[in-house]
Design an enzyme around this catalytic site. Structure first.
Site, PDB file in Angstrom:
ATOM      1  N   LYS A   9       0.850  -1.198   0.000  1.00 54.99           N
ATOM      2  CA  LYS A   9       0.000   0.000   0.000  1.00 54.99           C
ATOM      3  C   LYS A   9       0.883   1.244   0.000  1.00 54.99           C
ATOM      4  CE  LYS A   9      -3.062   2.570   3.141  1.00 54.99           C
ATOM      5  NZ  LYS A   9      -3.697   2.565   4.485  1.00 54.99           N
ATOM      6  N   LYS A  24      -9.678  13.281   8.616  1.00 57.08           N
ATOM      7  CA  LYS A  24      -9.183  12.940   9.941  1.00 57.08           C
ATOM      8  C   LYS A  24      -9.026  14.205  10.782  1.00 57.08           C
ATOM      9  CE  LYS A  24      -6.187   9.163   8.230  1.00 57.08           C
ATOM     10  NZ  LYS A  24      -6.702   8.008   8.969  1.00 57.08           N
ATOM     11  N   ASP A  30       1.649   6.234   5.916  1.00 57.95           N
ATOM     12  CA  ASP A  30       0.612   5.383   5.338  1.00 57.95           C
ATOM     13  C   ASP A  30       1.077   4.691   4.065  1.00 57.95           C
ATOM     14  OD1 ASP A  30      -1.852   4.326   5.965  1.00 57.95           O
ATOM     15  OD2 ASP A  30      -2.969   5.727   4.721  1.00 57.95           O
ATOM     16  N   GLU A  42      -9.497   3.949   2.498  1.00 55.60           N
ATOM     17  CA  GLU A  42      -9.051   4.002   1.103  1.00 55.60           C
ATOM     18  C   GLU A  42      -8.021   2.946   0.756  1.00 55.60           C
ATOM     19  OE1 GLU A  42      -5.597   5.137   3.000  1.00 55.60           O
ATOM     20  OE2 GLU A  42      -7.631   5.783   3.490  1.00 55.60           O
ATOM     21  N   ASP A  84      -2.458  10.461   3.937  1.00 54.13           N
ATOM     22  CA  ASP A  84      -3.886  10.154   4.038  1.00 54.13           C
ATOM     23  C   ASP A  84      -4.585  11.203   4.892  1.00 54.13           C
ATOM     24  OD1 ASP A  84      -6.382   9.015   4.051  1.00 54.13           O
ATOM     25  OD2 ASP A  84      -5.876   7.491   5.548  1.00 54.13           O
ATOM     26  N   ARG A 130      -7.743  -0.263   1.361  1.00 49.11           N
ATOM     27  CA  ARG A 130      -8.249  -1.529   0.828  1.00 49.11           C
ATOM     28  C   ARG A 130      -8.739  -1.379  -0.610  1.00 49.11           C
ATOM     29  NH1 ARG A 130     -12.398  -2.009   5.608  1.00 49.11           N
ATOM     30  NH2 ARG A 130     -10.653  -0.827   6.489  1.00 49.11           N
ATOM     31  N   ASP A 139     -12.068   7.385   4.332  1.00 52.89           N
ATOM     32  CA  ASP A 139     -10.849   7.122   5.088  1.00 52.89           C
ATOM     33  C   ASP A 139     -10.499   5.637   5.099  1.00 52.89           C
ATOM     34  OD1 ASP A 139      -8.630   7.815   6.538  1.00 52.89           O
ATOM     35  OD2 ASP A 139      -9.653   7.854   8.480  1.00 52.89           O
TER      36      ASP A 139
END
Length: 464
Positions: free
Chosen positions: A231, A243, A254, A315, A236, A317, A313
Protein backbone atom coordinates in the site's frame (compact mmCIF):
# COMPACT_ATOMS: atom_id res chain seq x y z
CA UNK A 1 20.97 13.03 -0.96
CA UNK A 2 18.77 10.28 -2.35
CA UNK A 3 15.74 9.11 -0.37
CA UNK A 4 17.27 5.63 -0.02
CA UNK A 5 20.36 6.12 2.09
CA UNK A 6 21.55 2.54 1.73
CA UNK A 7 23.27 3.69 -1.48
CA UNK A 8 25.58 6.11 0.36
CA UNK A 9 25.41 4.84 3.94
CA UNK A 10 28.81 3.78 5.30
CA UNK A 11 29.04 0.34 6.83
CA UNK A 12 28.63 -0.19 10.57
CA UNK A 13 31.33 -2.83 10.43
CA UNK A 14 35.12 -2.62 10.57
CA UNK A 15 37.43 -3.12 7.62
CA UNK A 16 39.18 -6.47 7.59
CA UNK A 17 42.31 -6.36 9.73
CA UNK A 18 41.36 -3.19 11.61
CA UNK A 19 42.84 -2.75 15.10
CA UNK A 20 40.01 -3.17 17.61
CA UNK A 21 39.32 -2.76 21.29
CA UNK A 22 37.32 -5.39 23.21
CA UNK A 23 33.83 -5.04 24.57
CA UNK A 24 33.05 -7.73 27.13
CA UNK A 25 29.30 -8.37 26.89
CA UNK A 26 28.44 -9.99 30.21
CA UNK A 27 25.60 -11.14 32.42
CA UNK A 28 25.61 -10.80 36.22
CA UNK A 29 26.62 -14.48 36.35
CA UNK A 30 29.65 -13.72 34.18
CA UNK A 31 30.76 -11.09 36.69
CA UNK A 32 30.50 -13.62 39.49
CA UNK A 33 32.35 -16.30 37.55
CA UNK A 34 35.04 -14.15 35.94
CA UNK A 35 36.46 -15.76 32.82
CA UNK A 36 37.50 -12.55 31.05
CA UNK A 37 40.19 -9.88 31.41
CA UNK A 38 41.07 -9.68 35.16
CA UNK A 39 41.85 -5.96 35.00
CA UNK A 40 38.47 -5.20 33.43
CA UNK A 41 36.74 -7.40 36.00
CA UNK A 42 38.50 -5.62 38.86
CA UNK A 43 37.51 -2.25 37.42
CA UNK A 44 33.88 -3.40 37.10
CA UNK A 45 33.78 -4.50 40.71
CA UNK A 46 35.39 -1.29 41.89
CA UNK A 47 32.87 0.79 39.90
CA UNK A 48 29.88 -1.22 41.14
CA UNK A 49 29.00 -2.40 37.63
CA UNK A 50 26.08 -4.86 37.86
CA UNK A 51 25.73 -5.88 34.16
CA UNK A 52 22.17 -4.61 33.94
CA UNK A 53 20.78 -4.85 30.44
CA UNK A 54 22.16 -2.03 28.26
CA UNK A 55 24.61 -0.65 30.83
CA UNK A 56 28.10 0.29 29.59
CA UNK A 57 31.29 0.79 31.58
CA UNK A 58 34.42 2.12 29.88
CA UNK A 59 37.67 0.63 31.20
CA UNK A 60 40.80 2.83 31.11
CA UNK A 61 44.10 1.61 29.71
CA UNK A 62 47.42 2.25 31.41
CA UNK A 63 48.07 5.26 29.16
CA UNK A 64 44.92 7.03 30.25
CA UNK A 65 42.97 6.17 27.11
CA UNK A 66 39.97 3.84 26.93
CA UNK A 67 41.28 0.29 26.70
CA UNK A 68 38.11 -1.77 26.71
CA UNK A 69 34.48 -1.72 27.80
CA UNK A 70 31.97 -3.86 29.62
CA UNK A 71 28.42 -4.11 28.36
CA UNK A 72 25.59 -5.51 30.45
CA UNK A 73 23.28 -8.12 28.95
CA UNK A 74 21.04 -8.49 31.97
CA UNK A 75 20.18 -11.78 33.63
CA UNK A 76 18.45 -13.23 30.56
CA UNK A 77 19.82 -11.98 27.22
CA UNK A 78 17.04 -13.80 25.37
CA UNK A 79 14.58 -11.20 26.65
CA UNK A 80 16.33 -8.49 24.60
CA UNK A 81 17.74 -10.25 21.51
CA UNK A 82 18.93 -7.02 19.89
CA UNK A 83 20.30 -5.27 22.96
CA UNK A 84 23.62 -4.88 21.13
CA UNK A 85 21.86 -2.11 19.21
CA UNK A 86 22.72 0.17 22.13
CA UNK A 87 26.45 -0.13 21.53
CA UNK A 88 26.74 2.31 18.58
CA UNK A 89 25.13 4.98 20.74
CA UNK A 90 27.19 4.29 23.88
CA UNK A 91 30.69 3.45 22.68
CA UNK A 92 33.27 6.09 21.69
CA UNK A 93 34.06 6.31 17.98
CA UNK A 94 36.42 3.66 16.68
CA UNK A 95 36.67 -0.06 15.93
CA UNK A 96 35.49 -2.56 18.51
CA UNK A 97 35.03 -6.31 18.84
CA UNK A 98 32.50 -7.92 21.16
CA UNK A 99 33.50 -10.90 23.23
CA UNK A 100 30.60 -12.93 24.63
CA UNK A 101 29.09 -16.40 24.61
CA UNK A 102 25.57 -15.28 25.52
CA UNK A 103 24.49 -14.05 22.06
CA UNK A 104 25.23 -15.61 18.69
CA UNK A 105 27.68 -13.58 16.56
CA UNK A 106 25.10 -13.16 13.77
CA UNK A 107 22.39 -11.92 16.15
CA UNK A 108 24.86 -9.60 17.82
CA UNK A 109 26.01 -8.17 14.47
CA UNK A 110 22.45 -7.64 13.25
CA UNK A 111 21.46 -5.96 16.51
CA UNK A 112 24.51 -3.69 16.38
CA UNK A 113 23.79 -2.77 12.76
CA UNK A 114 20.11 -2.07 13.39
CA UNK A 115 21.01 0.16 16.34
CA UNK A 116 23.50 2.12 14.24
CA UNK A 117 20.67 3.51 12.08
CA UNK A 118 20.03 7.20 12.25
CA UNK A 119 17.73 9.30 10.08
CA UNK A 120 20.03 12.25 9.44
CA UNK A 121 18.63 13.55 6.15
CA UNK A 122 17.60 16.86 7.74
CA UNK A 123 20.25 17.04 10.49
CA UNK A 124 23.38 19.19 10.40
CA UNK A 125 25.20 17.51 13.30
CA UNK A 126 27.40 14.50 12.57
CA UNK A 127 26.87 11.07 14.09
CA UNK A 128 29.59 9.11 15.84
CA UNK A 129 31.46 6.53 13.79
CA UNK A 130 31.40 3.34 15.85
CA UNK A 131 32.31 0.17 13.95
CA UNK A 132 32.09 -3.49 14.90
CA UNK A 133 34.55 -6.14 13.79
CA UNK A 134 32.77 -9.26 12.53
CA UNK A 135 34.17 -12.74 13.08
CA UNK A 136 34.80 -14.94 10.04
CA UNK A 137 31.91 -17.19 11.05
CA UNK A 138 29.34 -14.45 10.31
CA UNK A 139 27.84 -14.09 6.82
CA UNK A 140 28.60 -10.39 6.60
CA UNK A 141 27.01 -9.99 3.16
CA UNK A 142 23.69 -11.36 4.39
CA UNK A 143 23.76 -9.14 7.48
CA UNK A 144 24.47 -6.11 5.29
CA UNK A 145 21.62 -6.88 2.88
CA UNK A 146 19.13 -7.33 5.71
CA UNK A 147 20.24 -4.01 7.17
CA UNK A 148 19.95 -2.36 3.76
CA UNK A 149 16.38 -3.62 3.36
CA UNK A 150 15.37 -2.48 6.83
CA UNK A 151 17.05 0.89 6.41
CA UNK A 152 15.37 1.45 3.05
CA UNK A 153 11.97 0.82 4.63
CA UNK A 154 12.79 3.12 7.54
CA UNK A 155 14.09 5.90 5.31
CA UNK A 156 11.10 5.87 2.97
CA UNK A 157 8.64 6.07 5.87
CA UNK A 158 10.62 8.77 7.68
CA UNK A 159 10.85 11.15 4.72
CA UNK A 160 7.94 13.64 4.89
CA UNK A 161 5.36 13.77 2.13
CA UNK A 162 6.64 17.06 0.69
CA UNK A 163 9.62 14.97 -0.47
CA UNK A 164 7.96 11.54 -0.69
CA UNK A 165 4.72 11.91 -2.63
CA UNK A 166 3.55 9.51 -5.34
CA UNK A 167 6.04 10.84 -7.91
CA UNK A 168 8.99 10.65 -5.50
CA UNK A 169 7.96 7.16 -4.39
CA UNK A 170 8.09 6.15 -8.05
CA UNK A 171 11.60 7.63 -8.27
CA UNK A 172 12.71 5.50 -5.31
CA UNK A 173 10.99 2.45 -6.78
CA UNK A 174 12.77 2.94 -10.10
CA UNK A 175 16.13 3.49 -8.38
CA UNK A 176 15.71 0.19 -6.54
CA UNK A 177 14.89 -1.59 -9.79
CA UNK A 178 17.80 0.01 -11.61
CA UNK A 179 20.21 -1.05 -8.88
CA UNK A 180 19.39 -4.72 -9.50
CA UNK A 181 18.66 -4.68 -13.21
CA UNK A 182 14.91 -5.12 -12.78
CA UNK A 183 12.24 -3.97 -15.23
CA UNK A 184 10.08 -1.16 -13.85
CA UNK A 185 6.88 0.21 -15.39
CA UNK A 186 4.24 2.67 -14.24
CA UNK A 187 0.72 3.67 -15.20
CA UNK A 188 -0.02 7.29 -14.26
CA UNK A 189 -3.06 9.54 -13.98
CA UNK A 190 -5.98 8.99 -16.35
CA UNK A 191 -4.11 6.12 -18.00
CA UNK A 192 -5.13 4.14 -14.92
CA UNK A 193 -8.69 4.14 -16.28
CA UNK A 194 -7.50 2.96 -19.70
CA UNK A 195 -5.50 0.14 -18.08
CA UNK A 196 -8.38 -0.83 -15.76
CA UNK A 197 -7.16 0.34 -12.35
CA UNK A 198 -10.33 2.29 -11.50
CA UNK A 199 -10.06 2.22 -7.70
CA UNK A 200 -6.44 3.42 -7.71
CA UNK A 201 -7.53 6.32 -9.91
CA UNK A 202 -10.59 7.05 -7.78
CA UNK A 203 -8.70 7.34 -4.51
CA UNK A 204 -5.77 9.35 -5.87
CA UNK A 205 -7.37 11.67 -8.41
CA UNK A 206 -7.89 14.59 -5.99
CA UNK A 207 -4.16 15.08 -5.40
CA UNK A 208 -1.98 17.47 -7.40
CA UNK A 209 0.46 14.53 -7.70
CA UNK A 210 -1.29 12.07 -10.03
CA UNK A 211 -1.95 8.53 -8.77
CA UNK A 212 0.12 5.76 -10.28
CA UNK A 213 0.49 1.99 -10.37
CA UNK A 214 4.08 0.76 -10.14
CA UNK A 215 5.36 -2.66 -11.17
CA UNK A 216 8.83 -4.21 -10.82
CA UNK A 217 9.83 -7.52 -12.42
CA UNK A 218 13.06 -9.37 -11.64
CA UNK A 219 14.33 -12.93 -11.89
CA UNK A 220 13.70 -15.78 -14.29
CA UNK A 221 10.42 -17.29 -15.40
CA UNK A 222 10.13 -20.88 -14.31
CA UNK A 223 11.34 -20.15 -10.80
CA UNK A 224 8.74 -19.90 -8.01
CA UNK A 225 6.61 -16.83 -8.63
CA UNK A 226 6.60 -14.40 -5.69
CA UNK A 227 4.43 -11.28 -5.83
CA UNK A 228 4.73 -8.52 -3.22
CA UNK A 229 2.01 -5.86 -2.99
CA UNK A 230 2.46 -2.74 -0.86
CA UNK A 231 0.00 0.00 0.00
CA UNK A 232 1.53 3.28 -1.16
CA UNK A 233 -0.69 5.99 0.32
CA UNK A 234 1.92 8.73 0.65
CA UNK A 235 -0.38 10.83 2.78
CA UNK A 236 -3.89 10.15 4.04
CA UNK A 237 -6.04 13.12 4.97
CA UNK A 238 -8.98 10.76 5.25
CA UNK A 239 -10.50 12.39 2.19
CA UNK A 240 -13.89 14.04 2.62
CA UNK A 241 -14.27 11.99 5.82
CA UNK A 242 -11.30 14.02 7.01
CA UNK A 243 -9.18 12.94 9.94
CA UNK A 244 -8.65 15.12 12.98
CA UNK A 245 -5.28 16.80 13.43
CA UNK A 246 -4.03 14.24 15.96
CA UNK A 247 -4.85 11.33 13.68
CA UNK A 248 -3.27 13.01 10.66
CA UNK A 249 0.10 13.75 12.26
CA UNK A 250 1.72 10.43 11.30
CA UNK A 251 0.00 9.91 7.98
CA UNK A 252 3.26 10.19 6.05
CA UNK A 253 3.70 6.58 7.20
CA UNK A 254 0.61 5.38 5.34
CA UNK A 255 2.92 4.20 2.56
CA UNK A 256 4.63 1.89 5.05
CA UNK A 257 3.37 -1.19 3.23
CA UNK A 258 5.09 -0.03 0.04
CA UNK A 259 8.27 0.79 1.97
CA UNK A 260 8.31 -2.65 3.56
CA UNK A 261 7.81 -4.64 0.36
CA UNK A 262 10.54 -2.54 -1.28
CA UNK A 263 12.89 -3.39 1.58
CA UNK A 264 11.99 -7.06 1.24
CA UNK A 265 12.49 -6.91 -2.53
CA UNK A 266 15.96 -5.45 -1.96
CA UNK A 267 16.91 -8.43 0.21
CA UNK A 268 15.57 -10.93 -2.33
CA UNK A 269 17.32 -9.34 -5.30
CA UNK A 270 20.58 -8.67 -3.47
CA UNK A 271 20.72 -12.33 -2.42
CA UNK A 272 20.04 -13.43 -5.99
CA UNK A 273 17.28 -15.80 -4.86
CA UNK A 274 15.93 -18.13 -7.51
CA UNK A 275 12.48 -16.60 -7.73
CA UNK A 276 10.39 -14.85 -10.35
CA UNK A 277 9.76 -11.62 -8.44
CA UNK A 278 6.95 -9.15 -9.03
CA UNK A 279 6.49 -6.05 -6.84
CA UNK A 280 3.32 -3.97 -7.14
CA UNK A 281 2.75 -0.58 -5.49
CA UNK A 282 -0.33 1.57 -6.05
CA UNK A 283 1.06 5.01 -5.12
CA UNK A 284 -1.44 7.76 -4.30
CA UNK A 285 -2.25 10.62 -1.96
CA UNK A 286 -5.72 10.58 -0.42
CA UNK A 287 -6.42 14.28 -0.70
CA UNK A 288 -9.38 16.66 -0.93
CA UNK A 289 -10.48 18.75 -3.89
CA UNK A 290 -13.54 19.25 -6.05
CA UNK A 291 -13.12 15.87 -7.73
CA UNK A 292 -12.50 13.83 -4.57
CA UNK A 293 -14.51 10.63 -4.24
CA UNK A 294 -17.46 10.86 -1.87
CA UNK A 295 -19.27 8.79 0.75
CA UNK A 296 -22.09 6.99 -1.00
CA UNK A 297 -20.32 6.70 -4.35
CA UNK A 298 -20.22 3.26 -5.97
CA UNK A 299 -17.32 2.14 -8.17
CA UNK A 300 -16.56 -0.98 -10.17
CA UNK A 301 -13.17 -2.53 -9.35
CA UNK A 302 -10.71 -4.13 -11.74
CA UNK A 303 -12.15 -7.54 -10.84
CA UNK A 304 -15.68 -6.34 -11.64
CA UNK A 305 -16.80 -6.34 -8.00
CA UNK A 306 -18.72 -3.16 -7.19
CA UNK A 307 -17.80 -1.26 -4.03
CA UNK A 308 -19.90 1.27 -2.14
CA UNK A 309 -17.86 3.99 -0.43
CA UNK A 310 -19.15 4.36 3.11
CA UNK A 311 -16.01 6.06 4.40
CA UNK A 312 -13.35 7.77 2.29
CA UNK A 313 -10.85 7.12 5.09
CA UNK A 314 -10.99 3.39 4.30
CA UNK A 315 -9.05 4.00 1.10
CA UNK A 316 -6.17 1.57 1.47
CA UNK A 317 -8.25 -1.53 0.83
CA UNK A 318 -9.59 0.08 -2.36
CA UNK A 319 -6.21 0.55 -4.02
CA UNK A 320 -5.04 -2.86 -2.77
CA UNK A 321 -8.14 -4.44 -4.33
CA UNK A 322 -7.08 -3.41 -7.83
CA UNK A 323 -3.46 -4.43 -7.16
CA UNK A 324 -4.41 -7.85 -5.79
CA UNK A 325 -6.80 -8.47 -8.66
CA UNK A 326 -4.01 -7.65 -11.12
CA UNK A 327 -1.58 -9.96 -9.30
CA UNK A 328 -4.18 -12.74 -9.27
CA UNK A 329 -4.62 -12.66 -13.05
CA UNK A 330 -1.24 -14.41 -13.43
CA UNK A 331 -1.41 -16.48 -10.25
CA UNK A 332 1.77 -16.41 -8.16
CA UNK A 333 2.99 -19.26 -6.01
CA UNK A 334 3.17 -16.81 -3.11
CA UNK A 335 1.28 -13.52 -2.87
CA UNK A 336 2.18 -11.21 0.03
CA UNK A 337 0.49 -7.87 0.66
CA UNK A 338 1.56 -5.40 3.32
CA UNK A 339 -0.27 -2.28 4.43
CA UNK A 340 -0.86 0.14 7.26
CA UNK A 341 -4.52 -0.71 6.96
CA UNK A 342 -6.52 -0.55 10.18
CA UNK A 343 -6.44 0.96 13.63
CA UNK A 344 -8.29 -2.17 14.74
CA UNK A 345 -5.11 -4.20 14.20
CA UNK A 346 -3.31 -1.91 16.65
CA UNK A 347 -6.13 -2.26 19.18
CA UNK A 348 -5.88 -6.04 18.87
CA UNK A 349 -2.09 -6.48 19.03
CA UNK A 350 -0.57 -3.08 19.79
CA UNK A 351 2.12 -1.33 17.75
CA UNK A 352 4.89 -3.95 18.03
CA UNK A 353 3.31 -7.15 16.69
CA UNK A 354 2.63 -7.55 12.96
CA UNK A 355 -0.78 -9.21 12.46
CA UNK A 356 -1.11 -11.50 9.47
CA UNK A 357 -3.99 -13.35 7.84
CA UNK A 358 -3.80 -16.48 5.71
CA UNK A 359 -5.73 -19.67 5.00
CA UNK A 360 -2.51 -21.53 4.19
CA UNK A 361 -1.59 -23.57 7.26
CA UNK A 362 1.83 -24.57 5.89
CA UNK A 363 2.71 -20.95 5.16
CA UNK A 364 1.47 -19.85 8.56
CA UNK A 365 3.66 -22.43 10.29
CA UNK A 366 6.67 -21.30 8.26
CA UNK A 367 6.01 -17.67 9.15
CA UNK A 368 5.65 -18.42 12.86
CA UNK A 369 8.87 -20.45 12.85
CA UNK A 370 10.77 -17.72 10.98
CA UNK A 371 9.41 -15.04 13.31
CA UNK A 372 10.84 -16.91 16.30
CA UNK A 373 14.14 -17.69 14.60
CA UNK A 374 14.71 -14.11 13.42
CA UNK A 375 13.20 -12.32 16.46
CA UNK A 376 10.86 -10.59 14.00
CA UNK A 377 7.52 -10.82 15.82
CA UNK A 378 4.17 -11.43 14.15
CA UNK A 379 0.88 -13.01 15.14
CA UNK A 380 -1.81 -14.72 13.12
CA UNK A 381 -5.38 -13.36 13.20
CA UNK A 382 -8.31 -15.31 11.77
CA UNK A 383 -9.97 -14.92 8.38
CA UNK A 384 -13.27 -15.60 10.12
CA UNK A 385 -15.85 -16.07 7.38
CA UNK A 386 -18.65 -15.49 9.89
CA UNK A 387 -17.91 -11.77 9.48
CA UNK A 388 -18.02 -11.85 5.69
CA UNK A 389 -21.67 -10.82 5.81
CA UNK A 390 -20.60 -7.52 7.39
CA UNK A 391 -18.85 -6.31 4.22
CA UNK A 392 -21.93 -6.83 2.05
CA UNK A 393 -23.77 -3.76 0.79
CA UNK A 394 -27.42 -3.26 -0.10
CA UNK A 395 -26.63 -1.13 -3.13
CA UNK A 396 -23.37 -2.75 -4.32
CA UNK A 397 -21.54 -6.04 -3.96
CA UNK A 398 -19.51 -4.91 -0.94
CA UNK A 399 -18.83 -1.87 1.23
CA UNK A 400 -15.42 -0.47 2.04
CA UNK A 401 -16.44 0.36 5.62
CA UNK A 402 -18.77 -1.99 7.51
CA UNK A 403 -20.95 -0.40 10.17
CA UNK A 404 -20.50 -1.19 13.84
CA UNK A 405 -16.73 -0.92 14.01
CA UNK A 406 -16.13 -4.41 15.41
CA UNK A 407 -13.48 -6.84 14.06
CA UNK A 408 -12.19 -4.11 11.76
CA UNK A 409 -8.89 -5.81 10.93
CA UNK A 410 -10.69 -9.05 10.06
CA UNK A 411 -13.35 -7.43 7.89
CA UNK A 412 -10.64 -5.49 6.04
CA UNK A 413 -8.80 -8.76 5.40
CA UNK A 414 -12.02 -10.39 4.21
CA UNK A 415 -12.56 -7.44 1.84
CA UNK A 416 -9.15 -8.10 0.30
CA UNK A 417 -9.78 -11.84 0.18
CA UNK A 418 -12.59 -11.19 -2.35
CA UNK A 419 -9.93 -10.11 -4.84
CA UNK A 420 -7.62 -13.12 -4.43
CA UNK A 421 -9.11 -16.25 -5.97
CA UNK A 422 -6.32 -17.93 -7.97
CA UNK A 423 -3.02 -17.34 -6.13
CA UNK A 424 -1.66 -20.59 -4.74
CA UNK A 425 -0.84 -19.02 -1.39
CA UNK A 426 -1.73 -15.59 -0.01
CA UNK A 427 -0.90 -13.73 3.20
CA UNK A 428 -2.02 -10.26 4.23
CA UNK A 429 -0.04 -8.18 6.76
CA UNK A 430 -1.66 -5.23 8.56
CA UNK A 431 1.42 -3.44 9.93
CA UNK A 432 2.04 -0.26 11.91
CA UNK A 433 5.35 0.72 10.21
CA UNK A 434 6.35 2.97 13.12
CA UNK A 435 8.21 2.77 16.43
CA UNK A 436 6.60 4.87 19.17
CA UNK A 437 9.41 4.69 21.75
CA UNK A 438 13.14 4.11 21.28
CA UNK A 439 14.30 0.50 21.35
CA UNK A 440 17.91 -0.70 21.45
CA UNK A 441 17.74 -1.60 17.77
CA UNK A 442 15.25 0.99 16.51
CA UNK A 443 14.75 4.71 17.14
CA UNK A 444 11.38 6.42 17.11
CA UNK A 445 10.20 6.58 13.52
CA UNK A 446 9.61 4.42 10.49
CA UNK A 447 10.20 0.72 10.91
CA UNK A 448 10.33 -2.54 8.97
CA UNK A 449 7.86 -5.15 10.17
CA UNK A 450 8.08 -8.89 9.41
CA UNK A 451 10.30 -8.52 6.35
CA UNK A 452 13.33 -10.26 7.87
CA UNK A 453 11.12 -13.28 8.66
CA UNK A 454 9.52 -13.14 5.22
CA UNK A 455 12.97 -13.01 3.65
CA UNK A 456 13.88 -16.22 5.50
CA UNK A 457 10.67 -17.96 4.38
CA UNK A 458 11.17 -16.96 0.74
CA UNK A 459 14.89 -17.81 0.84
CA UNK A 460 14.12 -21.28 2.24
CA UNK A 461 11.46 -21.89 -0.42
CA UNK A 462 13.74 -20.72 -3.22
CA UNK A 463 16.47 -23.12 -2.08
CA UNK A 464 14.25 -26.22 -2.43
Amino acid sequence: MTPYQYIERSSSFSAKGAATKPVYAVTPADLDGGGFDPAALAWARAAGFKAEGGALLLVPAGNGEVGSALFGLGADPAEAPFIAGKLPKLLPSGDWRVETTAISPARLALGFGLGAYGFSRYKTDRQKDVRLSLPETVDAADIERQLAGVFLARDLVNIPTNEMGPAELEDAFRALGDRYGATVTSVVGDDLLKENFPLVHTVGRASVSPPRFLELRWGEKGHPRVTLVGKGVCFDTGGLDIKGAANMALMKKDMGGAANVMGLALMIMDAGLKVDLQVLVPAIENSISGNAFRPGDIYRSRKGITVQIDNTDAEGRLILADALAYADENPPDLLVDMSTLTGAARVALGPELAPYFTDDETLSSSLAEAARAEADPMWRLPLWMGYDKDIRSRAADITNSPSGGMAGAITAALFLKRFVTAARSWVHFDIYAWVLADKPHAPVGGEAFAIRALYKVIRDRAAK
